[in-house]
Motif scaffolding. Sequence first.
Motif, short mmCIF file in Angstrom:
data_model
loop_
_atom_site.label_atom_id
_atom_site.label_comp_id
_atom_site.label_asym_id
_atom_site.label_seq_id
_atom_site.Cartn_x
_atom_site.Cartn_y
_atom_site.Cartn_z
N GLY A 75 0.81 -1.21 0.00
CA GLY A 75 0.00 0.00 0.00
C GLY A 75 0.84 1.26 0.00
O GLY A 75 2.01 1.24 0.42
N PHE A 76 0.23 2.34 -0.46
CA PHE A 76 0.91 3.64 -0.50
C PHE A 76 -0.03 4.74 -0.03
O PHE A 76 -1.21 4.76 -0.41
CB PHE A 76 1.38 3.97 -1.92
N SER A 77 0.51 5.64 0.78
CA SER A 77 -0.17 6.90 1.09
C SER A 77 0.30 7.91 0.06
O SER A 77 1.50 8.15 -0.09
CB SER A 77 0.18 7.36 2.50
N PHE A 78 -0.63 8.52 -0.65
CA PHE A 78 -0.31 9.31 -1.84
C PHE A 78 -0.88 10.71 -1.64
O PHE A 78 -2.08 10.93 -1.77
CB PHE A 78 -0.95 8.62 -3.05
N SER A 79 -0.01 11.67 -1.30
CA SER A 79 -0.51 13.00 -0.95
C SER A 79 0.04 14.12 -1.83
O SER A 79 -0.31 15.28 -1.63
CB SER A 79 -0.19 13.31 0.52
N TRP A 80 0.90 13.80 -2.79
CA TRP A 80 1.38 14.80 -3.74
C TRP A 80 1.45 14.17 -5.12
O TRP A 80 2.10 13.15 -5.31
CB TRP A 80 2.76 15.33 -3.31
N GLU A 81 0.75 14.79 -6.09
CA GLU A 81 0.58 14.18 -7.40
C GLU A 81 1.89 13.73 -8.04
O GLU A 81 1.98 12.64 -8.62
CB GLU A 81 -0.12 15.16 -8.37
N LEU A 82 2.91 14.58 -7.96
CA LEU A 82 4.14 14.31 -8.70
C LEU A 82 5.02 13.25 -8.06
O LEU A 82 6.09 12.92 -8.58
CB LEU A 82 4.91 15.61 -8.92
N ASP A 83 4.57 12.68 -6.95
CA ASP A 83 5.27 11.53 -6.36
C ASP A 83 4.97 10.23 -7.11
O ASP A 83 5.51 9.18 -6.75
CB ASP A 83 4.87 11.36 -4.89
N TYR A 84 4.10 10.30 -8.13
CA TYR A 84 3.72 9.04 -8.79
C TYR A 84 4.94 8.33 -9.40
O TYR A 84 4.99 7.10 -9.45
CB TYR A 84 2.65 9.30 -9.86
N GLY A 85 5.93 9.10 -9.86
CA GLY A 85 7.12 8.47 -10.43
C GLY A 85 7.86 7.63 -9.41
O GLY A 85 8.33 6.52 -9.70
N ASN A 86 7.97 8.15 -8.18
CA ASN A 86 8.59 7.39 -7.09
C ASN A 86 7.78 6.14 -6.78
O ASN A 86 8.34 5.08 -6.47
CB ASN A 86 8.71 8.25 -5.83
N LEU A 87 6.46 6.28 -6.82
CA LEU A 87 5.59 5.14 -6.52
C LEU A 87 5.84 4.00 -7.52
O LEU A 87 6.00 2.84 -7.14
CB LEU A 87 4.13 5.60 -6.56
N LEU A 88 5.89 4.35 -8.80
CA LEU A 88 6.12 3.32 -9.82
C LEU A 88 7.51 2.71 -9.67
O LEU A 88 7.69 1.51 -9.85
CB LEU A 88 5.94 3.92 -11.21
N ALA A 89 8.49 3.55 -9.31
CA ALA A 89 9.85 3.03 -9.12
C ALA A 89 9.90 2.06 -7.94
O ALA A 89 10.61 1.04 -7.99
CB ALA A 89 10.81 4.19 -8.89
N LEU A 90 9.17 2.34 -6.88
CA LEU A 90 9.15 1.44 -5.73
C LEU A 90 8.48 0.11 -6.09
O LEU A 90 8.93 -0.96 -5.64
CB LEU A 90 8.42 2.10 -4.55
N LEU A 91 7.42 0.14 -6.89
CA LEU A 91 6.81 -1.11 -7.34
C LEU A 91 7.82 -1.94 -8.13
O LEU A 91 7.94 -3.16 -7.93
CB LEU A 91 5.57 -0.81 -8.19
N GLU A 92 8.54 -1.29 -9.02
CA GLU A 92 9.55 -2.02 -9.81
C GLU A 92 10.65 -2.58 -8.91
O GLU A 92 11.13 -3.71 -9.13
CB GLU A 92 10.13 -1.08 -10.87
N GLN A 93 11.03 -1.81 -7.91
CA GLN A 93 12.04 -2.27 -6.95
C GLN A 93 11.59 -3.53 -6.23
O GLN A 93 12.41 -4.42 -5.92
CB GLN A 93 12.29 -1.15 -5.94
N LEU A 94 10.28 -3.64 -6.00
CA LEU A 94 9.71 -4.81 -5.33
C LEU A 94 9.44 -5.96 -6.29
O LEU A 94 9.00 -7.04 -5.86
CB LEU A 94 8.41 -4.42 -4.61
N GLY A 95 9.68 -5.74 -7.58
CA GLY A 95 9.41 -6.79 -8.56
C GLY A 95 7.93 -6.94 -8.89
O GLY A 95 7.50 -8.03 -9.32
#
Length: 534
Positions: A75-95
């Motif tokens: 899960g992710f707490s998402f409070s700033w729109e432009l953090d989406y790139g970090n979110l996708l990078a973290l998913l990739e980091q987790l495989g």
Amino acid sequence: MNSPFAAETLLFERSRPRPEALRIIYGFPNTYSVGMTSLGYQLVWAQLASRTDVAVSRLFTDVQEPLPQDPELVGFSFSWELDYGNLLALLEQLGIPIWQRDRQETHPLVFGGGSVLTANPEPFADFFDVILLGDAEPLLEPFLNTMAQVRTAPRSQQLEALAQLPGLYVPSLYAVSYASATGSIQAIEPLKSTVPTTVVKQVHRGRSLAVSTVVTPFTAWEKIYMVEVVRSCPELCRFCLASYLTLPFRTPSLETLIPAIEQGLAVTDRLGLLGASITQHPEFPALMEHLRQPQFDHVRVSLASVRTNTVTESLAQLLSQRGSHSLTIAIETGSERLRQVINKKLETDEILAAASCAQAGGLKGLKFYGMVGLPTETDADVEATVDLFRQLKKTAPRLRLTLGCSTFVPKAHTPFQWWGVQPVAEKRLKYLKKELAKLRVEFRPESYNDSLIQALISRGDRRLAPLLERVRHYGTSLGSYHRAFKELQGQLPDFEAYVTAHWPAETILPWQHLQSGLPSQTLQNHLKRAMAIA
């Protein structure tokens, strides 16, 4: 850096998970310092970590706790729109595949919540399996309990079961149709009769609001203890997402607030009182009197933005004595006419009186929030803002005055959601910078280009997802977005259709199937009242 987890002082009891506990990774798509400064993230993490039926690990862009090899939920707490790139990078980091459609039975369900997703999740819908709309307090318990019941079921059955819960939005169970690839939305419909037509935001109605669950030196404000004094705002300024999205206005009693404050002050001497309009708490004067007592002389107190007509000399004096040097108030504009259009119930005399009280109470500065490009704004309205600061300099000559100024961005679930960004706002930011410099007023404009990006995401639909995925590889500049639009030409509407266009009232909005505030017709009525004033 040294692990920040070791420096934490917990204000709740972290449980020892049972062997069969749900395995969860709970992330924040930014650094530890930013994530743990978020009261919402702290609240959800503590709720997860205090349960024996949950084993939760935290994940940030710079540090992480030991992670399970086979998580069932991420899960992710998402409070700033432009953090989406970090979110996708973290998913990739987790495989984990970033696209919901590519995930298999062996992958965890990816869920998200927070203000960005509650307002308009559609640009990000294809990245999430489940989205929690609204306040965490009423959502987490049924979400976790249902997930525990269906954890061994096929992925499709898990999603269908979760979609039955109030406030849980499963984007893959809804089909969006368009007039054409670049045309307007025609319909948003559930794929199955068992899936609700509309997903309704959930609202916390308990006696208490959020407080810090951890105090740490590694947050943006070192060792601060945060207390949410109010949630939402009764004023309903017509541009304001924080007001409309979080309705109704809620205030805990002093019998609840004071013990919560004293719990935090047992471990730190820095107190932050949070809320969109904290001085409108019905017992706010009594709360300030409580903090005026000698046992709190060592405590540094800071307030979020306060309503202008509630600033008194007594309040300024207390804050000055408790380590604050300035106050922040939102005026939006110096124009009386425009404040009426946006429903900012504020007179110029009240702004001047607030400055006078702040100076008399011993504060050194006054910070203002302003905006350009508001609906119906004219050059004369912007000139009125400069004139207001001339008056402020005369009224309170010893105060250091600062104006933080943004460009109006249309937000979902507000009366101005149909109104596009006005390109003239860029010129008006430059005008304010020039004129306020003459008055020695510190001017802090937000980037106009960043505001355009915010507007794009704020009003976006699902067709934006491939564009967003592309842009994260190009960089975060406005030019990167224009490059991606050019490459995807013919596959989605153009940039202006999302950002600067005024949408007709009959437009099917990307979030039409999500009830996160007042009904659309009520918002249109509020817009009509604004235009009648204009």
